[in-house]
Design a protein around this motif. Structure first.
Motif, PDB file in Angstrom:
ATOM      1  N   VAL A   9       0.850  -1.191   0.000  1.00  0.00           N
ATOM      2  CA  VAL A   9       0.000   0.000   0.000  1.00  0.00           C
ATOM      3  C   VAL A   9       0.885   1.240   0.000  1.00  0.00           C
ATOM      4  CG1 VAL A   9      -1.765   1.268   1.280  1.00  0.00           C
ATOM      5  CG2 VAL A   9      -1.794  -1.219   1.250  1.00  0.00           C
ATOM      6  N   VAL A  10       0.563   2.204  -0.856  1.00  0.00           N
ATOM      7  CA  VAL A  10       1.316   3.449  -0.939  1.00  0.00           C
ATOM      8  C   VAL A  10       0.976   4.296   0.286  1.00  0.00           C
ATOM      9  CG1 VAL A  10       1.706   5.549  -2.266  1.00  0.00           C
ATOM     10  CG2 VAL A  10       1.299   3.396  -3.452  1.00  0.00           C
ATOM     11  N   THR A  11       2.003   4.690   1.049  1.00  0.00           N
ATOM     12  CA  THR A  11       1.777   5.510   2.233  1.00  0.00           C
ATOM     13  C   THR A  11       2.182   6.953   2.011  1.00  0.00           C
ATOM     14  OG1 THR A  11       3.921   4.878   3.123  1.00  0.00           O
ATOM     15  CG2 THR A  11       2.009   3.602   3.832  1.00  0.00           C
ATOM     16  N   SER A  12       3.019   7.227   1.008  1.00  0.00           N
ATOM     17  CA  SER A  12       3.426   8.603   0.731  1.00  0.00           C
ATOM     18  C   SER A  12       3.668   8.770  -0.760  1.00  0.00           C
ATOM     19  CB  SER A  12       4.693   8.949   1.505  1.00  0.00           C
ATOM     20  OG  SER A  12       5.155  10.225   1.139  1.00  0.00           O
ATOM     21  N   ASP A  13       3.177   9.895  -1.312  1.00  0.00           N
ATOM     22  CA  ASP A  13       3.404  10.207  -2.719  1.00  0.00           C
ATOM     23  C   ASP A  13       3.903  11.641  -2.866  1.00  0.00           C
ATOM     24  OD1 ASP A  13       1.105  11.507  -2.031  1.00  0.00           O
ATOM     25  OD2 ASP A  13      -0.039  10.880  -3.782  1.00  0.00           O
ATOM     26  N   SER A  51       0.402   6.270  -9.387  1.00  0.00           N
ATOM     27  CA  SER A  51      -0.138   5.866  -8.094  1.00  0.00           C
ATOM     28  C   SER A  51      -0.208   7.055  -7.158  1.00  0.00           C
ATOM     29  CB  SER A  51       0.739   4.777  -7.474  1.00  0.00           C
ATOM     30  OG  SER A  51       2.032   5.282  -7.217  1.00  0.00           O
ATOM     31  N   SER A  52      -1.046   6.933  -6.142  1.00  0.00           N
ATOM     32  CA  SER A  52      -1.160   7.976  -5.133  1.00  0.00           C
ATOM     33  C   SER A  52      -1.392   7.315  -3.784  1.00  0.00           C
ATOM     34  CB  SER A  52      -2.279   8.943  -5.486  1.00  0.00           C
ATOM     35  OG  SER A  52      -3.487   8.250  -5.593  1.00  0.00           O
ATOM     36  N   GLN A  53      -1.441   8.129  -2.755  1.00  0.00           N
ATOM     37  CA  GLN A  53      -1.546   7.618  -1.401  1.00  0.00           C
ATOM     38  C   GLN A  53      -2.822   6.799  -1.217  1.00  0.00           C
ATOM     39  OE1 GLN A  53      -1.087  10.628   1.516  1.00  0.00           O
ATOM     40  NE2 GLN A  53      -1.039   9.197   3.218  1.00  0.00           N
ATOM     41  N   GLY A  54      -2.682   5.625  -0.582  1.00  0.00           N
ATOM     42  CA  GLY A  54      -3.819   4.750  -0.333  1.00  0.00           C
ATOM     43  C   GLY A  54      -4.010   3.666  -1.371  1.00  0.00           C
ATOM     44  N   GLU A  78      -5.358  -1.625  -7.060  1.00  0.00           N
ATOM     45  CA  GLU A  78      -6.641  -1.067  -6.633  1.00  0.00           C
ATOM     46  C   GLU A  78      -6.421   0.366  -6.174  1.00  0.00           C
ATOM     47  OE1 GLU A  78      -9.911  -1.818  -3.078  1.00  0.00           O
ATOM     48  OE2 GLU A  78      -8.473  -3.378  -3.554  1.00  0.00           O
ATOM     49  N   LYS A  79      -7.304   1.251  -6.613  1.00  0.00           N
ATOM     50  CA  LYS A  79      -7.231   2.650  -6.169  1.00  0.00           C
ATOM     51  C   LYS A  79      -7.715   2.745  -4.731  1.00  0.00           C
ATOM     52  CE  LYS A  79      -5.773   5.238  -9.534  1.00  0.00           C
ATOM     53  NZ  LYS A  79      -4.575   6.026  -9.360  1.00  0.00           N
ATOM     54  N   GLY A  80      -7.122   3.656  -3.969  1.00  0.00           N
ATOM     55  CA  GLY A  80      -7.490   3.829  -2.574  1.00  0.00           C
ATOM     56  C   GLY A  80      -8.838   4.494  -2.410  1.00  0.00           C
ATOM     57  N   GLN A  83      -9.151   8.635  -1.960  1.00  0.00           N
ATOM     58  CA  GLN A  83      -9.282   9.551  -3.090  1.00  0.00           C
ATOM     59  C   GLN A  83     -10.746   9.807  -3.407  1.00  0.00           C
ATOM     60  OE1 GLN A  83      -7.230   7.612  -6.187  1.00  0.00           O
ATOM     61  NE2 GLN A  83      -5.206   8.082  -5.390  1.00  0.00           N
ATOM     62  N   ALA A  84     -11.556   8.772  -3.385  1.00  0.00           N
ATOM     63  CA  ALA A  84     -12.968   8.922  -3.708  1.00  0.00           C
ATOM     64  C   ALA A  84     -13.669   9.779  -2.655  1.00  0.00           C
ATOM     65  CB  ALA A  84     -13.638   7.557  -3.803  1.00  0.00           C
ATOM     66  N   VAL A  85     -13.334   9.564  -1.403  1.00  0.00           N
ATOM     67  CA  VAL A  85     -13.948  10.333  -0.321  1.00  0.00           C
ATOM     68  C   VAL A  85     -13.521  11.791  -0.403  1.00  0.00           C
ATOM     69  CG1 VAL A  85     -14.013  10.626   2.183  1.00  0.00           C
ATOM     70  CG2 VAL A  85     -14.173   8.347   1.186  1.00  0.00           C
ATOM     71  N   SER A  86     -12.240  12.053  -0.669  1.00  0.00           N
ATOM     72  CA  SER A  86     -11.775  13.433  -0.743  1.00  0.00           C
ATOM     73  C   SER A  86     -12.372  14.152  -1.949  1.00  0.00           C
ATOM     74  CB  SER A  86     -10.254  13.489  -0.796  1.00  0.00           C
ATOM     75  OG  SER A  86      -9.785  12.890  -1.981  1.00  0.00           O
ATOM     76  N   ALA A  87     -12.550  13.459  -3.057  1.00  0.00           N
ATOM     77  CA  ALA A  87     -13.157  14.073  -4.234  1.00  0.00           C
ATOM     78  C   ALA A  87     -14.616  14.431  -3.969  1.00  0.00           C
ATOM     79  CB  ALA A  87     -13.060  13.130  -5.433  1.00  0.00           C
TER      80      ALA A  87
END
Length: 113
Positions: A9-13, A51-54, A78-80, A83-87
């Motif tokens: 899992v990406v933790t920092s971008d 990729s991005s965080q999460g 899989e996308k985190g 991102q969907a919640v923040s959008a």
């Protein structure tokens, strides 16, 4: 010799073309016999910055690219959900809570001295 492939899992971008990926695992404690959570932190080269965080990503061992970077990104599995919640929250702020854009401006005018 085949290269190792892991999923994490990406933790920092925050770095350019570099992602920090955590690979979680369970290890049995030598004395107590309980399973303990451990994680391996890898610095991953992401050329296209896809990729991005999460995000859950698949990474592959590669040649050393810098002092810490020894892995490269293969694909985003899989996308985190972050991102969907923040959008959605950004869209709600722009349009107001009830879908009316004037609601945001009215509350800002009330706070003016």
């Amino acid at each position: 010799m085949p290269r190792r492939v892991c999923v994490g899992v990406v933790t920092s971008d925050k770095m350019a073309k570099t992602r920090i990926v955590e690979i979680p695992r369970l290890v049995k404690h030598a004395v107590y016999g309980r399973y303990v959570r451990r994680k391996t932190v890898c610095y991953v080269h992401d050329e296209t910055e896809q990729s991005s965080q999460g995000d859950t990503v698949e990474i592959e061992e590669s040649r050393p690219r810098s002092r810490l970077k020894r892995w490269e990104l293969i694909k985003v599995v899989e996308k985190g959900r972050d991102q969907a919640v923040s959008a959605l929250s950004e869209a709600a702020v722009e349009t107001g809570a009830d879908g009316d854009s004037s609601a945001v401006s009215e509350t800002n005018q009330d706070n003016q001295p």
